[in-house]
Design a protein around this motif. Structure first.
Motif, PDB file in Angstrom:
ATOM      1  N   LEU A  76       0.852  -1.189   0.000  1.00 28.10           N
ATOM      2  CA  LEU A  76       0.000   0.000   0.000  1.00 28.10           C
ATOM      3  C   LEU A  76       0.884   1.235   0.000  1.00 28.10           C
ATOM      4  CD1 LEU A  76      -2.657   1.633   0.489  1.00 28.10           C
ATOM      5  CD2 LEU A  76      -2.329   1.234   2.932  1.00 28.10           C
ATOM      6  N   GLN A  77       0.553   2.199  -0.848  1.00 26.65           N
ATOM      7  CA  GLN A  77       1.265   3.473  -0.847  1.00 26.65           C
ATOM      8  C   GLN A  77       0.288   4.613  -1.043  1.00 26.65           C
ATOM      9  OE1 GLN A  77       5.066   3.796  -2.649  1.00 26.65           O
ATOM     10  NE2 GLN A  77       4.820   5.922  -3.267  1.00 26.65           N
ATOM     11  N   SER A  78       0.477   5.674  -0.252  1.00 22.83           N
ATOM     12  CA  SER A  78      -0.321   6.891  -0.367  1.00 22.83           C
ATOM     13  C   SER A  78       0.618   8.061  -0.614  1.00 22.83           C
ATOM     14  CB  SER A  78      -1.132   7.135   0.913  1.00 22.83           C
ATOM     15  OG  SER A  78      -2.117   6.142   1.086  1.00 22.83           O
ATOM     16  N   ASP A  79       0.312   8.845  -1.638  1.00 25.63           N
ATOM     17  CA  ASP A  79       1.110  10.024  -1.988  1.00 25.63           C
ATOM     18  C   ASP A  79       0.264  11.279  -1.788  1.00 25.63           C
ATOM     19  OD1 ASP A  79       3.048   8.224  -2.811  1.00 25.63           O
ATOM     20  OD2 ASP A  79       2.476   8.339  -4.922  1.00 25.63           O
ATOM     21  N   TYR A  80       0.822  12.251  -1.076  1.00 30.87           N
ATOM     22  CA  TYR A  80       0.157  13.548  -0.915  1.00 30.87           C
ATOM     23  C   TYR A  80       0.866  14.559  -1.802  1.00 30.87           C
ATOM     24  CZ  TYR A  80      -1.846  17.764   1.044  1.00 30.87           C
ATOM     25  OH  TYR A  80      -2.499  18.971   1.192  1.00 30.87           O
ATOM     26  N   LYS A  81       0.154  15.089  -2.805  1.00 33.80           N
ATOM     27  CA  LYS A  81       0.751  15.988  -3.785  1.00 33.80           C
ATOM     28  C   LYS A  81       0.809  17.425  -3.249  1.00 33.80           C
ATOM     29  CE  LYS A  81      -2.356  14.944  -6.807  1.00 33.80           C
ATOM     30  NZ  LYS A  81      -3.150  14.946  -8.074  1.00 33.80           N
ATOM     31  N   PHE A  82       2.031  17.984  -3.203  1.00 35.21           N
ATOM     32  CA  PHE A  82       2.187  19.400  -2.884  1.00 35.21           C
ATOM     33  C   PHE A  82       1.898  20.258  -4.119  1.00 35.21           C
ATOM     34  CE2 PHE A  82       5.269  17.336   0.089  1.00 35.21           C
ATOM     35  CZ  PHE A  82       4.555  17.586   1.249  1.00 35.21           C
ATOM     36  N   ASP A  83       2.336  19.753  -5.275  1.00 35.39           N
ATOM     37  CA  ASP A  83       2.070  20.397  -6.559  1.00 35.39           C
ATOM     38  C   ASP A  83       2.170  19.315  -7.625  1.00 35.39           C
ATOM     39  OD1 ASP A  83       4.882  20.083  -7.121  1.00 35.39           O
ATOM     40  OD2 ASP A  83       5.262  21.942  -6.037  1.00 35.39           O
ATOM     41  N   GLU A  84       2.333  19.705  -8.883  1.00 36.51           N
ATOM     42  CA  GLU A  84       2.329  18.729  -9.972  1.00 36.51           C
ATOM     43  C   GLU A  84       3.556  17.821  -9.978  1.00 36.51           C
ATOM     44  OE1 GLU A  84      -0.173  18.086 -12.035  1.00 36.51           O
ATOM     45  OE2 GLU A  84      -1.275  19.514 -10.795  1.00 36.51           O
ATOM     46  N   LYS A  85       4.634  18.238  -9.300  1.00 35.90           N
ATOM     47  CA  LYS A  85       5.869  17.449  -9.349  1.00 35.90           C
ATOM     48  C   LYS A  85       6.329  16.909  -7.999  1.00 35.90           C
ATOM     49  CE  LYS A  85       7.937  19.368 -13.546  1.00 35.90           C
ATOM     50  NZ  LYS A  85       9.164  19.939 -14.153  1.00 35.90           N
ATOM     51  N   ASN A  86       5.963  17.558  -6.921  1.00 35.11           N
ATOM     52  CA  ASN A  86       6.481  17.188  -5.609  1.00 35.11           C
ATOM     53  C   ASN A  86       5.388  16.578  -4.731  1.00 35.11           C
ATOM     54  OD1 ASN A  86       9.280  18.511  -5.831  1.00 35.11           O
ATOM     55  ND2 ASN A  86       7.905  20.214  -6.316  1.00 35.11           N
ATOM     56  N   TYR A  87       5.770  15.559  -3.967  1.00 33.75           N
ATOM     57  CA  TYR A  87       4.793  14.885  -3.114  1.00 33.75           C
ATOM     58  C   TYR A  87       5.483  14.207  -1.929  1.00 33.75           C
ATOM     59  CZ  TYR A  87       6.275  10.661  -5.692  1.00 33.75           C
ATOM     60  OH  TYR A  87       7.015   9.644  -6.258  1.00 33.75           O
ATOM     61  N   MET A  88       4.705  13.899  -0.937  1.00 32.58           N
ATOM     62  CA  MET A  88       5.151  13.110   0.211  1.00 32.58           C
ATOM     63  C   MET A  88       4.527  11.725   0.087  1.00 32.58           C
ATOM     64  SD  MET A  88       4.234  13.641   4.258  1.00 32.58           S
ATOM     65  CE  MET A  88       2.530  13.149   3.950  1.00 32.58           C
ATOM     66  N   TYR A  89       5.296  10.692   0.353  1.00 33.15           N
ATOM     67  CA  TYR A  89       4.771   9.338   0.264  1.00 33.15           C
ATOM     68  C   TYR A  89       4.796   8.634   1.619  1.00 33.15           C
ATOM     69  CZ  TYR A  89       9.393   7.185   0.721  1.00 33.15           C
ATOM     70  OH  TYR A  89      10.605   6.770   1.205  1.00 33.15           O
ATOM     71  N   ILE A  90       3.877   7.729   1.812  1.00 38.64           N
ATOM     72  CA  ILE A  90       3.851   6.799   2.944  1.00 38.64           C
ATOM     73  C   ILE A  90       3.591   5.420   2.358  1.00 38.64           C
ATOM     74  CG2 ILE A  90       2.750   6.172   5.127  1.00 38.64           C
ATOM     75  CD1 ILE A  90       1.745   9.058   5.330  1.00 38.64           C
ATOM     76  N   THR A  91       4.460   4.466   2.645  1.00 38.92           N
ATOM     77  CA  THR A  91       4.313   3.152   2.035  1.00 38.92           C
ATOM     78  C   THR A  91       4.596   2.033   3.035  1.00 38.92           C
ATOM     79  OG1 THR A  91       5.004   1.773   0.151  1.00 38.92           O
ATOM     80  CG2 THR A  91       6.713   3.050   1.246  1.00 38.92           C
ATOM     81  N   GLY A  92       3.980   0.894   2.802  1.00 40.59           N
ATOM     82  CA  GLY A  92       4.212  -0.288   3.613  1.00 40.59           C
ATOM     83  C   GLY A  92       3.901  -1.535   2.802  1.00 40.59           C
ATOM     84  N   ASN A  93       4.626  -2.606   3.068  1.00 41.82           N
ATOM     85  CA  ASN A  93       4.353  -3.856   2.361  1.00 41.82           C
ATOM     86  C   ASN A  93       4.660  -5.062   3.231  1.00 41.82           C
ATOM     87  OD1 ASN A  93       7.220  -4.821   1.766  1.00 41.82           O
ATOM     88  ND2 ASN A  93       7.261  -2.810   0.785  1.00 41.82           N
TER      89      ASN A  93
END
Length: 246
Positions: free
Chosen positions: A90-107
């Motif tokens: 599972l991965q969730s990405d929070y977009k700051f803008d069109e190119k930059n984002y923060m991710y949280i992932t686990g498997n």
């Protein structure tokens, strides 16, 4: 084994009726994804069977982009299990803008042929989309993470402990290039560096057959710089599967 192959085929086909033809549009609360299935079965002088299944779902929720992934691999040769691997991510990405984002992932991955009952990895960090065009995509991610591995009973008795864990530096690179309107090339690299270096590479070419149905050829390489005794550092897996996008 025939019963298992039939059951997996039914499970992978189930989402098609509900979601076939769905479009994944940024900004919409819409699911989209793809399902893969590949299987072989030989009988007679040699009895072998194998099945590879994969289900990937994508979801857009405003600034959040979520991905859900399930994979399974099972092989038998003359009644003996020669490969068995299950993976959920599972991965969730929070977009700051069109190119930059923060991710949280686990498997979570279970592969008894490595000497571990299972391993889990969790990470959070920063991602950047270097290229985000209709025919080409390139992104990279980096951040701290944590890995936990549970040894099987045999290895626990041999080594005198039952688990290994480590803080890791997590990195990932994802590339896609549309060769033509009906075919594409994808490359994924994932690495976790802590007490050892563990990495995974998937190189694939996908070609449409008709409509949403495609054929996918993939080579997957898994690497561990410090495997357990009598285990190899590198595992390779070559697959030819049917893929259905929905």
């Amino acid at each position: 084994m025939k019963t298992m192959l039939t059951a997996i085929a039914v499970l992978l086909a189930a989402p098609f009726a509900a979601h076939a033809g769905a479009d994944f549009v940024e900004g919409d609360k819409t699911f989209a994804g793809e399902a893969e299935l590949g299987a072989t079965l030989t009988t007679g002088n040699t009895d072998t069977s194998s099945v590879k299944g994969r289900l990937k779902m994508m979801q857009e929720l405003g600034n959040w982009e979520n991905q859900y992934l399930l994979e399974g691999l099972y092989k038998e040769d003359t009644g003996e299990v020669t490969a068995k691997r299950y993976y959920a991510g599972l991965q969730s990405d929070y977009k700051f803008d069109e190119k930059n984002y923060m991710y949280i992932t686990g498997n979570y991955e279970a592969d008894p042929f490595t000497g571990f009952d299972f391993k889990t990895v969790a990470s959070a960090g920063y991602g950047h989309k270097f290229i985000n065009e209709s025919d080409m995509f390139l992104s990279a991610e980096i951040g701290p993470g944590y890995i936990y591995k549970k040894l099987d009973d045999e290895q626990s008795a041999l080594l005198g402990y039952d688990n290994e864990d480590s803080v890791v530096a997590h990195g990932a690179m994802n590339f896609r290039y549309d060769i033509s309107e009906s075919s594409k090339f994808t490359q994924l690299f994932v690495a976790d560096y802590g007490d050892s270096l563990e990495g995974r590479s998937e190189t694939a070419i996908t070609a449409n057959i008709i409509g949403a149905l495609a054929m996918k050829f993939a080579v997957i390489v898994r690497y561990n710089s410090e495997p357990l005794d009598d285990k190899k550092s590198t595992d390779t897996e070559t697959n030819m599967t049917l893929l259905y996008a929905f």
